[in-house]
Design a protein around this motif. Sequence first.
Motif, PDB file in Angstrom:
ATOM      1  N   ALA A  37      47.103  50.644  41.358  1.00 45.51           N
ATOM      2  CA  ALA A  37      47.200  49.188  41.214  1.00 45.51           C
ATOM      3  C   ALA A  37      46.210  48.500  42.141  1.00 45.51           C
ATOM      4  O   ALA A  37      45.570  47.501  41.765  1.00 45.51           O
ATOM      5  N   ALA A  38      46.059  49.015  43.356  1.00 40.36           N
ATOM      6  CA  ALA A  38      45.092  48.437  44.292  1.00 40.36           C
ATOM      7  C   ALA A  38      43.671  48.617  43.782  1.00 40.36           C
ATOM      8  O   ALA A  38      42.829  47.711  43.897  1.00 40.36           O
ATOM      9  N   GLU A  39      43.387  49.779  43.190  1.00 36.16           N
ATOM     10  CA  GLU A  39      42.061  50.019  42.626  1.00 36.16           C
ATOM     11  C   GLU A  39      41.776  49.060  41.482  1.00 36.16           C
ATOM     12  O   GLU A  39      40.657  48.531  41.358  1.00 36.16           O
ATOM     13  N   ALA A  40      42.775  48.837  40.641  1.00 33.81           N
ATOM     14  CA  ALA A  40      42.603  47.935  39.508  1.00 33.81           C
ATOM     15  C   ALA A  40      42.370  46.505  39.980  1.00 33.81           C
ATOM     16  O   ALA A  40      41.484  45.797  39.479  1.00 33.81           O
ATOM     17  N   LEU A  41      43.152  46.062  40.940  1.00 31.71           N
ATOM     18  CA  LEU A  41      42.999  44.703  41.461  1.00 31.71           C
ATOM     19  C   LEU A  41      41.617  44.520  42.081  1.00 31.71           C
ATOM     20  O   LEU A  41      40.971  43.478  41.915  1.00 31.71           O
ATOM     21  N   HIS A  42      41.164  45.538  42.798  1.00 36.24           N
ATOM     22  CA  HIS A  42      39.859  45.468  43.440  1.00 36.24           C
ATOM     23  C   HIS A  42      38.738  45.358  42.405  1.00 36.24           C
ATOM     24  O   HIS A  42      37.688  44.754  42.679  1.00 36.24           O
ATOM     25  N   ALA A  43      38.971  45.932  41.229  1.00 39.34           N
ATOM     26  CA  ALA A  43      37.981  45.891  40.150  1.00 39.34           C
ATOM     27  C   ALA A  43      38.126  44.647  39.271  1.00 39.34           C
ATOM     28  O   ALA A  43      37.371  44.480  38.315  1.00 39.34           O
ATOM     29  N   GLY A  44      39.118  43.795  39.582  1.00 40.04           N
ATOM     30  CA  GLY A  44      39.311  42.579  38.812  1.00 40.04           C
ATOM     31  C   GLY A  44      40.034  42.778  37.496  1.00 40.04           C
ATOM     32  O   GLY A  44      39.893  41.969  36.570  1.00 40.04           O
TER      33      GLY A  44
ATOM     34  N   PHE B 201      48.389  52.752  31.124  1.00 42.08           N
ATOM     35  CA  PHE B 201      49.552  52.957  31.985  1.00 42.08           C
ATOM     36  C   PHE B 201      49.330  54.214  32.808  1.00 42.08           C
ATOM     37  O   PHE B 201      49.036  55.285  32.273  1.00 42.08           O
ATOM     38  N   PHE B 202      49.487  54.094  34.131  1.00 43.95           N
ATOM     39  CA  PHE B 202      49.307  55.216  35.046  1.00 43.95           C
ATOM     40  C   PHE B 202      50.676  55.702  35.515  1.00 43.95           C
ATOM     41  O   PHE B 202      51.423  54.963  36.158  1.00 43.95           O
ATOM     42  N   GLU B 203      50.979  56.955  35.204  1.00 45.74           N
ATOM     43  CA  GLU B 203      52.266  57.544  35.580  1.00 45.74           C
ATOM     44  C   GLU B 203      52.267  57.966  37.037  1.00 45.74           C
ATOM     45  O   GLU B 203      51.242  58.390  37.576  1.00 45.74           O
TER      46      GLU B 203
ATOM     47  N   SER C 241      41.335  47.090  29.800  1.00 47.23           N
ATOM     48  CA  SER C 241      41.503  45.628  29.769  1.00 47.23           C
ATOM     49  C   SER C 241      42.645  45.205  30.681  1.00 47.23           C
ATOM     50  O   SER C 241      42.638  44.105  31.236  1.00 47.23           O
ATOM     51  N   HIS C 242      43.662  46.092  30.827  1.00 47.08           N
ATOM     52  CA  HIS C 242      44.819  45.823  31.677  1.00 47.08           C
ATOM     53  C   HIS C 242      45.260  47.129  32.321  1.00 47.08           C
ATOM     54  O   HIS C 242      45.017  48.214  31.776  1.00 47.08           O
ATOM     55  N   CYS C 243      45.926  47.021  33.458  1.00 47.40           N
ATOM     56  CA  CYS C 243      46.494  48.177  34.146  1.00 47.40           C
ATOM     57  C   CYS C 243      47.992  47.964  34.294  1.00 47.40           C
ATOM     58  O   CYS C 243      48.428  46.900  34.746  1.00 47.40           O
TER      59      CYS C 243
ATOM     60  N   PRO D 154      43.325  42.724  35.188  1.00 50.41           N
ATOM     61  CA  PRO D 154      44.694  42.194  35.147  1.00 50.41           C
ATOM     62  C   PRO D 154      45.709  43.332  35.262  1.00 50.41           C
ATOM     63  O   PRO D 154      45.638  44.309  34.510  1.00 50.41           O
ATOM     64  N   THR D 155      46.633  43.208  36.182  1.00 46.48           N
ATOM     65  CA  THR D 155      47.521  44.316  36.545  1.00 46.48           C
ATOM     66  C   THR D 155      48.959  43.840  36.597  1.00 46.48           C
ATOM     67  O   THR D 155      49.243  42.739  37.082  1.00 46.48           O
TER      68      THR D 155
END
Length: 418
Positions: free
Chosen positions: A273-280, A178-180, A263-265, A282-283
Motif C-alpha cells: 500500500a505504501a508503494e502504491a501511494l508513493h507511485a500515485g 489485489f495484493f494478498e 489503475s487501483h491497488c 489510488p489505493t
Amino acid sequence: MRVLALASYDSFLNIARLIAPHFERAECEVEFALVQARRQKQISESQVRRQGFSSPVRRIDIGSFCSSGEIGGYDIVLACLEGLSTRRLMHHMIQLGSKRPLVISAYPGLVLRYAYDGFSMRTGSDLLWLNCEADAEAYREMCNAFGIDGSNARIFGVGALLERVQRQPAAESGPVVFFEQAVIPRYHDEREFLAEQLVLLAKRFPQRNFVIKPRTTGGDASLHRTSHPIEPLIKAAAERQGGSPGNLSLTSERASALLATASHCLTVCSTVAAEALHAGIPTAIIGDFGAYDDYGLHYFYGSGLIRTFAELDFPFKARPNADWRTRYVPDPKLVVESLVEESVCLARTERMPMGARPLKAEISSELRESLVQRNGVANVLKRAHQAPQGPASPLQSVLSALSRRIGSVMPSRLKRRT
C-alpha cells in the motif's frame, strides 16, 4: 570498508538489495548472506534470481559464523532479519567483545503487528532504521519506560520505496490489483469471505480487469505461511457463483511490475500500500475484517483509505490524508545517503561490547537467566518456552534435563551483564 548484508526471507533480501548500492557509492564492498532461520525452506533459488542476483547468495548459520570469528572481518552488518535471527545475532556477537562489526537493523516493510516485541529485540543495534516517525516515537517511549538509551533510532522510511515504480502511460485504464497477505486475514472463514468478495467485485464491474497477486506461488517461500492460500479459495468461490468471471485472473508477477500498470491497488493490510501511494496509485485498505489488533489496520487509521468491499466503486480518487502520509510513509531516498554516511563514520570508532548493551525491554536479565537454566540458550533464543506444553513424556524429561545442563555451562548474554 566491508559490509555484510544479512537477510532471512524474500522481502528481507529485497530490502538489503535496495540499500546495498548506497553503501557501494560510499566506497564500501557489500556482500550478501542468507541466514538459516528455520529448517523448512525459507527462500527458493528462483526467488533469489528474480531479485537480480546473478550468482548464488551465500547461506550461513549465525552461530557458526560468529563462533568462527568470520563475522569479525566485516566493518558493518546490515541486519535485515526477522525476530529469531535478530536474537541469535545479538547473542552470538557477545563473544567478539568490542571487536565486532557495527550493527544496523532495518525492517523489510511496515511494522503492522507486534511492534514493541520487534523493537525490544533490536535495542542492541548500534543503529535502528525505522519506517516512520510514529514508529520512532513508539520505540523511544518504550526505551524511556525501561531506562534504555533510545538514541540509536533513525527515521529511514519504507525500504521498498527505494525502488521507484515506473508508471506506464496507460496505467489509468489498467487492472485493479489485489495484493494478498499470507496471514492477514488469518482464519479460513475470513479468507473464504475475502475470496468470495473478490469474485463478486469482478462481477460487479465487468468492464474492469481484476488481478490477484498471491503472496507466494509455486515453490516460493515466505516468512509467514498460510494454511489457507488464496488460489484454491478463489477457484471454489467462483464455482459456487456459477463460474469464474473472465475479467478476473491471478498472477505471479513482481509487485513493482504490477504497480506500473495498475489503475487501483487493493489490500487488506500490506507494505505494498505504501508503494502504491508513493507511485500515485489510488489505493484502498479493505476494512471488512474490523479493528483487529493482529491485522495491523491501525497503521492506516487517519489515512482516509479504509473501505469495505461494499463501499468500493471504480474509478475512485482516494488520496491519503497529507498529515498521515508525512507521519507514516516517509521517502527513504531523502535520508538514505546521510544514514549510510553516518554508519560508515561510526564503523571507524570503537564499539561497546554487545554483552554490555541493555536488553531488558525484551525481558529482564533475571528472567533470561532463569529461562536459560531451564531451557538452554538455543531454546531461549527461539522462544521454545512460549510453546503450549502438555504433560512431558519420559524422553522429553530427559532431553529437558540435558538441555538445562548444557545451558548452565554455555556462556549467555545474561551472565556477562550486570
